[in-house]
Design a protein around this motif. Structure first.
Motif, PDB file in Angstrom:
ATOM      1  N   THR A  43     -21.382  -0.129 -22.894  1.00 14.90           N
ATOM      2  CA  THR A  43     -21.495   1.671 -22.770  1.00 14.90           C
ATOM      3  C   THR A  43     -20.286   2.391 -22.999  1.00 14.90           C
ATOM      4  N   LEU A  44     -20.712   3.277 -24.472  1.00 19.19           N
ATOM      5  CA  LEU A  44     -19.034   3.759 -24.657  1.00 19.19           C
ATOM      6  C   LEU A  44     -19.281   5.229 -23.484  1.00 19.19           C
ATOM      7  N   VAL A  45     -18.217   5.673 -22.825  1.00 16.29           N
ATOM      8  CA  VAL A  45     -17.981   6.650 -22.156  1.00 16.29           C
ATOM      9  C   VAL A  45     -17.075   7.891 -22.782  1.00 16.29           C
ATOM     10  N   ALA A  46     -16.201   6.888 -23.788  1.00 20.73           N
ATOM     11  CA  ALA A  46     -15.447   8.445 -24.504  1.00 20.73           C
ATOM     12  C   ALA A  46     -15.226   7.438 -25.299  1.00 20.73           C
ATOM     13  N   ILE A  47     -13.956   8.091 -25.847  1.00 19.09           N
ATOM     14  CA  ILE A  47     -12.707   7.898 -27.038  1.00 19.09           C
ATOM     15  C   ILE A  47     -11.839   9.086 -26.547  1.00 19.09           C
ATOM     16  N   GLU A  48     -10.586   8.651 -26.406  1.00 21.02           N
ATOM     17  CA  GLU A  48      -9.489   9.644 -26.426  1.00 21.02           C
ATOM     18  C   GLU A  48      -8.185   9.503 -27.667  1.00 21.02           C
ATOM     19  N   THR A  49      -8.201  10.492 -28.531  1.00 22.05           N
ATOM     20  CA  THR A  49      -7.627  10.441 -29.593  1.00 22.05           C
ATOM     21  C   THR A  49      -6.778  11.336 -29.363  1.00 22.05           C
ATOM     22  N   VAL A  50      -5.912  11.201 -30.682  1.00 22.04           N
ATOM     23  CA  VAL A  50      -4.003  12.064 -30.585  1.00 22.04           C
ATOM     24  C   VAL A  50      -4.563  13.714 -29.619  1.00 22.04           C
ATOM     25  N   ARG A  51      -6.384  13.837 -30.296  1.00 26.10           N
ATOM     26  CA  ARG A  51      -6.436  15.360 -31.025  1.00 26.10           C
ATOM     27  C   ARG A  51      -7.141  15.480 -29.651  1.00 26.10           C
ATOM     28  N   GLY A  52      -7.650  14.737 -28.541  1.00 26.35           N
ATOM     29  CA  GLY A  52      -7.977  15.411 -27.610  1.00 26.35           C
ATOM     30  C   GLY A  52      -9.349  14.615 -27.356  1.00 26.35           C
ATOM     31  N   MET A  53     -10.200  14.323 -26.114  1.00 30.33           N
ATOM     32  CA  MET A  53     -11.370  13.666 -25.868  1.00 30.33           C
ATOM     33  C   MET A  53     -12.086  13.714 -26.366  1.00 30.33           C
ATOM     34  N   VAL A  54     -13.384  13.257 -26.920  1.00 30.96           N
ATOM     35  CA  VAL A  54     -14.576  13.056 -27.379  1.00 30.96           C
ATOM     36  C   VAL A  54     -15.394  12.171 -26.845  1.00 30.96           C
ATOM     37  N   TRP A  55     -16.613  12.948 -26.150  1.00 35.72           N
ATOM     38  CA  TRP A  55     -17.687  12.451 -25.646  1.00 35.72           C
ATOM     39  C   TRP A  55     -18.826  12.291 -25.668  1.00 35.72           C
ATOM     40  N   PRO A  56     -20.312  11.610 -26.138  1.00 40.02           N
ATOM     41  CA  PRO A  56     -20.880  11.706 -26.585  1.00 40.02           C
ATOM     42  C   PRO A  56     -21.749  12.668 -26.108  1.00 40.02           C
ATOM     43  N   ALA A  57     -22.007  13.906 -26.529  1.00 48.13           N
ATOM     44  CA  ALA A  57     -22.999  14.347 -26.514  1.00 48.13           C
ATOM     45  C   ALA A  57     -24.389  14.357 -25.785  1.00 48.13           C
ATOM     46  N   ALA A  58     -25.396  12.852 -26.166  1.00 53.06           N
ATOM     47  CA  ALA A  58     -26.542  12.685 -25.610  1.00 53.06           C
ATOM     48  C   ALA A  58     -26.760  11.881 -26.159  1.00 53.06           C
ATOM     49  N   GLY A  59     -27.319  10.801 -25.438  1.00 53.00           N
ATOM     50  CA  GLY A  59     -28.344   9.692 -25.622  1.00 53.00           C
ATOM     51  C   GLY A  59     -27.170   8.647 -25.112  1.00 53.00           C
ATOM     52  N   ARG A  60     -27.216   6.756 -24.726  1.00 53.06           N
ATOM     53  CA  ARG A  60     -26.784   6.085 -24.612  1.00 53.06           C
ATOM     54  C   ARG A  60     -25.797   5.448 -26.498  1.00 53.06           C
ATOM     55  N   VAL A  61     -24.800   5.486 -25.902  1.00 53.10           N
ATOM     56  CA  VAL A  61     -24.291   4.735 -27.255  1.00 53.10           C
ATOM     57  C   VAL A  61     -23.246   3.498 -26.581  1.00 53.10           C
ATOM     58  N   HIS A  62     -23.392   2.199 -27.099  1.00 55.23           N
ATOM     59  CA  HIS A  62     -22.946   0.767 -27.179  1.00 55.23           C
ATOM     60  C   HIS A  62     -22.128   1.060 -28.081  1.00 55.23           C
ATOM     61  N   LEU A  63     -20.566   0.299 -27.736  1.00 55.73           N
ATOM     62  CA  LEU A  63     -19.240  -0.570 -27.820  1.00 55.73           C
ATOM     63  C   LEU A  63     -19.802  -1.903 -28.341  1.00 55.73           C
ATOM     64  N   ALA A  64     -19.677  -1.987 -29.653  1.00 58.59           N
ATOM     65  CA  ALA A  64     -20.088  -3.776 -30.303  1.00 58.59           C
ATOM     66  C   ALA A  64     -18.461  -4.170 -31.343  1.00 58.59           C
ATOM     67  N   THR A  65     -18.408  -5.420 -31.226  1.00 52.41           N
ATOM     68  CA  THR A  65     -17.764  -6.115 -32.490  1.00 52.41           C
ATOM     69  C   THR A  65     -18.493  -6.800 -33.109  1.00 52.41           C
ATOM     70  N   ASP A  66     -18.309  -7.317 -34.234  1.00 50.56           N
ATOM     71  CA  ASP A  66     -18.260  -8.569 -35.504  1.00 50.56           C
ATOM     72  C   ASP A  66     -18.553  -9.266 -34.820  1.00 50.56           C
ATOM     73  N   ARG A  67     -19.129 -10.534 -35.126  1.00 53.20           N
ATOM     74  CA  ARG A  67     -18.723 -11.573 -34.468  1.00 53.20           C
ATOM     75  C   ARG A  67     -17.263 -12.489 -34.828  1.00 53.20           C
ATOM     76  N   TYR A  68     -16.557 -11.766 -35.749  1.00 51.19           N
ATOM     77  CA  TYR A  68     -15.177 -12.067 -35.879  1.00 51.19           C
ATOM     78  C   TYR A  68     -13.904 -11.823 -35.222  1.00 51.19           C
ATOM     79  N   GLY A  69     -14.400 -10.562 -34.492  1.00 52.39           N
ATOM     80  CA  GLY A  69     -13.974  -9.601 -33.340  1.00 52.39           C
ATOM     81  C   GLY A  69     -12.886  -8.614 -34.232  1.00 52.39           C
TER      82      GLY A  69
END
Length: 146
Positions: free
Chosen positions: A45-71
């Motif tokens: 489950t995504l908690v946050a993304i740190e970019t070179v310009r600052g933090m990104v937090w999900p504003a609402a809901g549960r966001v899942h971090l996923a990958t394709d079958r090849y990674g």
């Protein structure tokens, strides 16, 4: 390899091999950006993304971090869409923070990207995406590498 080929058995096995996310026999329908594969493996489950310009937090809901079958790619998925502040700082991703089902599920894992970093920002439909943009990360049984 054809990225559009769908192999349900391989996708379920990938869930099990990662030992993260859902049991291999359980499937959830998720909303995602245009072009997301029909089967993805949940990393956590995504908690946050740190970019070179600052933090990104999900504003609402549960966001899942996923990958394709090849990674090879990372996806942000949600049951009912994703709400991210429209002023969220897009740009190169320094690190990504996420929670997994490893242990008791309370630990927040942080992966700092090495070398050329992927890019976070909205796609043409406004969905927040993580683009490879020359990054050479991959997802293995250990998690995100690179």
């Amino acid at each position: 390899m054809d990225d559009h080929a769908f192999d349900l058995h391989a996708a379920r096995r990938m869930f099990w091999e990662f030992h993260w996310g859902l049991p291999p026999g359980r499937e959830l329908r998720m909303a995602g950006p245009r072009g997301v594969p029909r089967a993805t493996a949940q990393l956590g489950t995504l908690v946050a993304i740190e970019t070179v310009r600052g933090m990104v937090w999900p504003a609402a809901g549960r966001v899942h971090l996923a990958t394709d079958r090849y990674g090879r790619r990372l996806f942000l998925l949600a049951r009912d869409g994703i709400v991210v502040d429209r002023h969220a700082p897009a740009g190169r991703v320094v690190a990504i923070r996420y929670r997994t089902n490893k242990g008791d599920g309370s630990a927040v894992w942080r992966h700092a990207f090495e070398g050329k970093r992927p890019v976070f920002g909205p796609n043409r439909d406004g969905w927040p995406v993580i683009r490879r943009a020359g990054s050479e990360f991959r997802v293995t049984w250990r998690g995100i590498v690179g």
